[in-house]
Design a protein around this motif. Structure first.
Motif, PDB file in Angstrom:
ATOM      1  N   ARG A  88       4.836   8.808  -6.642  1.00 54.13           N
ATOM      2  CA  ARG A  88       4.715   8.458  -5.224  1.00 54.13           C
ATOM      3  C   ARG A  88       4.961   6.961  -5.109  1.00 54.13           C
ATOM      4  N   VAL A  89       5.339   6.524  -3.923  1.00 53.96           N
ATOM      5  CA  VAL A  89       5.528   5.097  -3.672  1.00 53.96           C
ATOM      6  C   VAL A  89       4.550   4.666  -2.584  1.00 53.96           C
ATOM      7  N   ARG A  90       3.787   3.626  -2.881  1.00 50.96           N
ATOM      8  CA  ARG A  90       2.959   3.001  -1.857  1.00 50.96           C
ATOM      9  C   ARG A  90       3.766   1.834  -1.298  1.00 50.96           C
ATOM     10  N   ARG A  91       4.339   2.033  -0.120  1.00 50.55           N
ATOM     11  CA  ARG A  91       5.161   1.007   0.513  1.00 50.55           C
ATOM     12  C   ARG A  91       4.268   0.136   1.400  1.00 50.55           C
ATOM     13  N   ILE A  92       4.143  -1.120   1.033  1.00 52.57           N
ATOM     14  CA  ILE A  92       3.299  -2.072   1.754  1.00 52.57           C
ATOM     15  C   ILE A  92       4.182  -2.873   2.706  1.00 52.57           C
ATOM     16  N   PHE A  93       3.805  -2.914   3.967  1.00 54.44           N
ATOM     17  CA  PHE A  93       4.614  -3.645   4.939  1.00 54.44           C
ATOM     18  C   PHE A  93       4.632  -5.133   4.604  1.00 54.44           C
ATOM     19  N   ALA A  94       5.843  -5.700   4.532  1.00 58.24           N
ATOM     20  CA  ALA A  94       5.991  -7.123   4.248  1.00 58.24           C
ATOM     21  C   ALA A  94       6.025  -7.965   5.512  1.00 58.24           C
ATOM     22  N   SER A  95       6.141  -7.320   6.680  1.00 59.70           N
ATOM     23  CA  SER A  95       6.239  -8.060   7.947  1.00 59.70           C
ATOM     24  C   SER A  95       5.941  -7.109   9.092  1.00 59.70           C
ATOM     25  N   GLU A 120      -2.297   0.645   8.742  1.00 61.06           N
ATOM     26  CA  GLU A 120      -1.781  -0.654   9.171  1.00 61.06           C
ATOM     27  C   GLU A 120      -1.172  -1.463   8.027  1.00 61.06           C
ATOM     28  N   GLU A 121      -1.566  -1.155   6.795  1.00 63.08           N
ATOM     29  CA  GLU A 121      -1.052  -1.908   5.650  1.00 63.08           C
ATOM     30  C   GLU A 121       0.264  -1.374   5.116  1.00 63.08           C
ATOM     31  N   GLY A 122       0.528  -0.096   5.319  1.00 62.47           N
ATOM     32  CA  GLY A 122       1.741   0.488   4.777  1.00 62.47           C
ATOM     33  C   GLY A 122       1.735   1.996   4.907  1.00 62.47           C
ATOM     34  N   PHE A 123       2.575   2.665   4.096  1.00 56.35           N
ATOM     35  CA  PHE A 123       2.628   4.122   4.128  1.00 56.35           C
ATOM     36  C   PHE A 123       3.021   4.639   2.746  1.00 56.35           C
ATOM     37  N   ARG A 201       1.200   7.090 -11.771  1.00 55.78           N
ATOM     38  CA  ARG A 201       2.047   7.923 -10.924  1.00 55.78           C
ATOM     39  C   ARG A 201       2.398   7.249  -9.602  1.00 55.78           C
ATOM     40  N   VAL A 202       2.074   5.964  -9.477  1.00 56.14           N
ATOM     41  CA  VAL A 202       2.306   5.271  -8.203  1.00 56.14           C
ATOM     42  C   VAL A 202       3.151   4.021  -8.425  1.00 56.14           C
ATOM     43  N   ILE A 203       4.260   3.934  -7.689  1.00 55.83           N
ATOM     44  CA  ILE A 203       5.077   2.726  -7.632  1.00 55.83           C
ATOM     45  C   ILE A 203       4.618   1.914  -6.423  1.00 55.83           C
ATOM     46  N   LEU A 204       4.350   0.637  -6.625  1.00 55.19           N
ATOM     47  CA  LEU A 204       3.986  -0.256  -5.529  1.00 55.19           C
ATOM     48  C   LEU A 204       5.228  -1.015  -5.077  1.00 55.19           C
ATOM     49  N   ASN A 205       5.390  -1.162  -3.756  1.00 54.45           N
ATOM     50  CA  ASN A 205       6.593  -1.815  -3.244  1.00 54.45           C
ATOM     51  C   ASN A 205       6.255  -2.665  -2.026  1.00 54.45           C
ATOM     52  N   ARG A 206       6.562  -3.948  -2.157  1.00 53.71           N
ATOM     53  CA  ARG A 206       6.477  -4.873  -1.026  1.00 53.71           C
ATOM     54  C   ARG A 206       7.549  -5.938  -1.239  1.00 53.71           C
ATOM     55  N   GLY A 207       8.764  -5.630  -0.817  1.00 58.29           N
ATOM     56  CA  GLY A 207       9.878  -6.523  -1.104  1.00 58.29           C
ATOM     57  C   GLY A 207      10.391  -6.303  -2.519  1.00 58.29           C
TER      58      GLY A 207
END
Length: 330
Positions: A88-95, A120-123, A201-207
């Motif tokens: 899964r990917v935890r996509r963190i909003f960068a803006s 509010e932090e991401g999806f 099992r988690v990819i973190l992504n913020r930019g």
């Protein structure tokens, strides 16, 4: 069907083509000079259905993912080496802009079934995966070297060609007789860090992304420098990746490695496969960009279907698309 095939380059493209030829019973050899300058050297092997700052659904992702899963899982069984992880990917909003884009596309149904729970932090992005490309390539290399199939060294595209019935360029930084293709290059750098307690099992992504690996190591990447073709790691990229890791992880970590490689792309962001339009003994499987783990099994299967059944390459990826443009503009 050709009597034998020579594969030039044993990165992700050459490895998957070799695997498919082996399964089809087509004799082949591989010549490879090593991976010091290749994208496979630093590729994370991630397959993600939503990418980029504008949250774009991956081209043909839902169609190609089952093809990739089947190929890598078959290789796992045949070679007794773990390769595939569902992620899964935890996509963190960068803006705020990313937050707005997500809300608009989600409301319009443009993110399909892959956009999961949001706050509010991401999806969450569901249905991702990761392939251990390092284990894949090293296992194939050892297997084929032991069988006398793989020869280490370079290939002279301007010299006399050997007697193989078909020669397929899987060399990444393509050139040779395919100079009519408008290759684009981008340098990418990653760092590896030691960090505790990441969910495997988690990819973190913020930019940038953070990919957990084994034994407390995670990879952080990747930078993009269009037009750059050197593979020297830079202090600037290291600092940028370290800053991203600090923001995303919010915990202590230490850098243990820093690497650089060169991606090969095409202007239409599609890979390329097929025979040279004039020199039919020459073929290509290249231009996979950052999505090689997804594209390579599908393209390798197209090559085998072409060789065994005469099936034409799909127009969207056929190298002939650039030949036609080359001569129409000349």
């Amino acid at each position: 069907m050709p009597r034998d095939v020579l594969i030039v380059g044993q990165g992700i493209a050459g490895t998957l083509l070799g695997w498919e030829l082996e399964r089809a019973g087509i004799p082949f050899e591989i010549v490879d000079a090593g991976h010091a300058r290749s994208a496979s050297q630093v590729a994370a092997g991630m397959l993600t259905p939503i990418t980029g700052q504008r949250l774009v659904p991956g081209w043909r992702f839902d169609e190609l993912l089952p093809v990739a899963r089947a190929a890598y899982c078959e290789m796992e069984t045949a070679w007794d080496v773990p390769l595939w992880r569902d992620m899964r990917v935890r996509r963190i909003f960068a803006s705020d802009r990313e937050r707005i884009i997500f809300r608009e596309k989600s409301a319009a149904g443009l993110l399909g079934p892959h956009a999961g729970d949001a706050d509010e932090e991401g999806f969450w992005i569901e249905g991702a995966a990761q392939v251990d490309l390092s284990s894949l390539i090293s296992s194939a290399r050892a297997r084929w070297r032991g069988r006398g199939v793989l020869r280490e060294g370079g290939f002279d595209w301007e010299g006399d060609f050997p007697s193989h019935e078909l020669i397929v360029d899987c060399g990444g930084r393509a050139a040779g007789r395919f100079g009519f293709v408008p290759w684009e290059y981008s340098k990418g750098e990653i760092i590896s860090v030691r960090v505790d307690e990441l969910d495997p099992r988690v990819i973190l992504n913020r930019g940038h992304w953070i990919l957990p690996m084994a034994e407390g190591i995670a990879r952080v990447g990747a930078t993009h420098e269009s037009g750059k073709t050197d593979v020297t790691p830079t202090p600037e990229a290291r600092a940028a990746l370290e800053a991203s890791a600090s923001t995303i992880l919010n915990r202590a970590f230490s850098i243990v490695d820093h690497q650089a490689g060169v991606r090969v792309n095409l202007p239409d962001r599609r890979p390329v496969a097929g025979r040279h339009p004039e020199m039919r003994r020459l073929g290509i499987l290249n231009g996979l960009g950052a999505r090689g783990a997804l594209f390579a099994p599908w393209l390798a299967r197209q090559w085998v279907n072409h060789l065994t059944e005469g099936v034409a390459f799909e127009a969207e990826i056929d190298v002939a698309r650039f030949w036609r443009r080359h001569w129409s503009q000349g």
